[in-house]
Design a protein around this motif. Structure first.
Motif, PDB file in Angstrom:
ATOM      1  N   LEU A   1      -3.313  -3.611  -4.064  1.00 35.35           N
ATOM      2  CA  LEU A   1      -3.062  -2.812  -5.277  1.00 35.35           C
ATOM      3  C   LEU A   1      -4.301  -2.645  -6.157  1.00 35.35           C
ATOM      4  O   LEU A   1      -4.253  -1.904  -7.146  1.00 35.35           O
TER       5      LEU A   1
ATOM      6  N   VAL B   1      -5.006  -3.755 -11.644  1.00 34.35           N
ATOM      7  CA  VAL B   1      -3.598  -3.906 -11.283  1.00 34.35           C
ATOM      8  C   VAL B   1      -2.813  -4.102 -12.575  1.00 34.35           C
ATOM      9  O   VAL B   1      -3.210  -4.902 -13.427  1.00 34.35           O
TER      10      VAL B   1
ATOM     11  N   ASP C   1       4.801   2.237  -4.929  1.00 34.90           N
ATOM     12  CA  ASP C   1       4.301   2.536  -6.276  1.00 34.90           C
ATOM     13  C   ASP C   1       4.275   1.293  -7.150  1.00 34.90           C
ATOM     14  O   ASP C   1       3.760   1.332  -8.273  1.00 34.90           O
TER      15      ASP C   1
ATOM     16  N   GLY D   1      -7.359  -1.598  -8.227  1.00 37.49           N
ATOM     17  CA  GLY D   1      -7.872  -0.298  -8.630  1.00 37.49           C
ATOM     18  C   GLY D   1      -6.845   0.814  -8.731  1.00 37.49           C
ATOM     19  O   GLY D   1      -7.195   1.963  -9.000  1.00 37.49           O
ATOM     20  N   SER D   2      -5.574   0.493  -8.533  1.00 37.27           N
ATOM     21  CA  SER D   2      -4.535   1.535  -8.496  1.00 37.27           C
ATOM     22  C   SER D   2      -3.773   1.691  -9.795  1.00 37.27           C
ATOM     23  O   SER D   2      -3.063   2.680  -9.985  1.00 37.27           O
ATOM     24  N   ASP D   3      -3.844   0.691 -10.689  1.00 35.44           N
ATOM     25  CA  ASP D   3      -3.055   0.639 -11.923  1.00 35.44           C
ATOM     26  C   ASP D   3      -1.554   0.648 -11.640  1.00 35.44           C
ATOM     27  O   ASP D   3      -0.752   1.011 -12.495  1.00 35.44           O
ATOM     28  N   ARG D   4      -1.190   0.257 -10.418  1.00 31.24           N
ATOM     29  CA  ARG D   4       0.238   0.145 -10.094  1.00 31.24           C
ATOM     30  C   ARG D   4       0.759  -1.217 -10.542  1.00 31.24           C
ATOM     31  O   ARG D   4       0.012  -2.201 -10.588  1.00 31.24           O
TER      32      ARG D   4
ATOM     33  N   ALA E   1       0.821  -1.213   0.000  1.00 28.23           N
ATOM     34  CA  ALA E   1       0.000   0.000   0.000  1.00 28.23           C
ATOM     35  C   ALA E   1       0.854   1.261   0.000  1.00 28.23           C
ATOM     36  O   ALA E   1       0.443   2.297  -0.545  1.00 28.23           O
ATOM     37  N   GLU E   2       2.048   1.163   0.579  1.00 28.68           N
ATOM     38  CA  GLU E   2       2.940   2.328   0.669  1.00 28.68           C
ATOM     39  C   GLU E   2       3.866   2.457  -0.538  1.00 28.68           C
ATOM     40  O   GLU E   2       4.701   3.356  -0.582  1.00 28.68           O
TER      41      GLU E   2
END
Length: 311
Positions: free
Chosen positions: A101, A160, A66, A103-106, A63-64
Motif C-alpha cells: 500500500l 499509507v 482500495d 505511496g497509495s494513500d489507501r 494491491a487489488e
C-alpha cells in the motif's frame, strides 16, 4: 471501496463485513477453512483462500484493493504459549500490507487493545504512542504486539492512510466466546462468581456492532497515523460484573485473593485483576462515532451469556 479483510469470519470481522456491505462497500475476506469461506459467501463477501503465512496472497489481495482491514491473529498459537510467535506472524503480515500500500494513500486498519497500557489510569488515544513499545521485554509477545501497532502508525510516513483501532477487553454481544464468556464459564465450573481483591478495578467495554461501525468510519475517513478507541464504556467495575453473573447463575459472589487468583482463574488471572479504564473522547469527536448498542451490564442482562452449553 473494494476492501480486503483478514479475520473476516471472526468475532469482530463477522460484524465488520455486513457493516461494510450495508454501506455499499465490496468485501473480500481471507478464509483458511471451508467453514470460513462458506460463512463469508453467505454474508455476501468474496473469498480469498489462504492464511496469514501466505504473504504473497496478502500482498496481491492488498494491491487489488482500495483498502485493507487486518483483524486476524493466531490466537490458537497465542493461547498455547506461543504469543511471541503469533506476534511475529502478525508483524510479517503488517509489513507485507505496508509494502503493498506504500505511496497509495489507501486506508490500512489493524486491531489492537487498550488493556494494560497504563494500569490505574484512564487511557486515551494519545497514550502508548511513543516510538518504543510500552512496557515488557522486547522479546515478549505483548511488547511485540504493541510494537506492531507502532509500526502500523508509522506507515503514515510512507503514504499509507494507516489507523490502529484499540479494542477493550470486553467486546460483547450474543455469540461472544472471549474474556467475558470465559469468566462466566469459570464461575459455573467453580460454583462461585469471583473477582480479584476488592473488585473495584475497571474494564472498558463495547458492543461488537458499535466496534464494527467504528471500523467502517475509520476506513472511510480516519486521518493517516490515527490511533482510535472503540470504547463505549470507560470502565465497568469487575465486582459489578461478577454480581450480575452470580445473580443469573444463582451462585454466590465472593472475592478471590490475588495470591489465589491464578489457581481460580487460570490464565485469565493476569488480565482480570487489571484496572484499565479507557476513554474514547478523541475518537468520538474526530469521527462523530456514537455507540448506540446496549452496555455491558445490560447485555449480560439479556441472558445469552448464560445459556446452558451444548453437550
Amino acid at each position: 471501496m473494494r476492501v480486503f479483510i483478514t479475520g473476516a469470519s471472526g468475532w469482530i470481522g463477522s460484524a465488520v463485513v455486513p457493516e461494510l456491505i450495508g454501506a455499499g462497500h465490496q468485501v473480500v475476506g481471507l478464509a483458511r477453512s471451508d467453514a470460513s469461506a462458506a460463512a463469508l459467501t453467505e454474508a455476501g463477501a468474496e473469498v480469498r483462500r489462504g492464511t496469514l503465512d501466505d504473504l504473497d496472497t496478502l500482498r496481491s489481495a492488498a494491491a487489488e484493493s482500495d483498502g485493507v482491514i487486518h483483524l486476524a491473529f493466531k490466537h490458537d498459537i497465542a493461547f498455547s504459549g506461543g504469543f511471541a510467535d503469533a506476534a511475529d506472524a502478525d508483524r510479517h503480515a503488517i509489513d507485507t500490507f505496508g509494502e503493498a500500500l506504500a505511496g497509495s494513500d489507501r486506508p490500512f486498519l489493524i486491531a489492537a487493545g487498550t488493556l494494560g497500557l497504563a494500569p490505574g489510569q484512564v487511557v486515551t488515544e494519545q497514550d502508548g504512542q511513543a516510538s518504543d513499545p510500552v512496557g515488557g521485554h522486547p522479546a515478549d509477545g505483548p511488547a511485540k504486539r504493541r510494537a506492531n501497532a507502532h509500526a502500523t502508525v508509522a506507515l503514515a510516513d510512507r503514504g499509507v492512510r494507516s489507523s490502529v483501532v484499540r479494542l477493550p477487553p470486553t467486546v460483547h454481544g450474543d455469540g461472544d466466546q472471549g474474556f467475558l464468556a470465559t469468566v462466566v464459564a469459570i464461575a459455573r465450573e467453580r460454583g462461585v462468581s469471583g473477582y480479584i481483591g476488592d473488585g473495584t478495578n475497571r474494564w472498558p467495554a463495547v458492543h461488537r456492532s458499535d466496534a464494527a461501525h467504528l471500523f467502517r468510519l475509520a476506513l472511510e475517513k480516519a486521518p493517516a497515523g490515527s490511533t482510535l478507541h472503540a470504547v463505549a464504556e470507560e470502565g465497568v467495575p469487575i465486582r459489578t460484573v461478577a454480581e450480575v453473573i452470580g445473580r443469573h447463575l444463582g451462585l454466590p459472589v465472593a472475592p478471590v485473593s490475588p495470591d489465589d487468583a491464578a489457581g481460580h482463574f487460570s490464565w485469565l488471572a493476569d488480565f482480570l485483576g487489571l484496572d484499565s479504564p479507557a476513554s474514547s473522547a478523541y475518537t468520538r469527536e474526530l469521527l462523530a462515532w456514537q455507540p448506540t448498542q446496549p452496555g455491558l451490564l445490560d447485555d449480560l442482562g439479556k441472558g445469552h451469556y448464560f445459556a446452558t452449553p451444548s453437550a
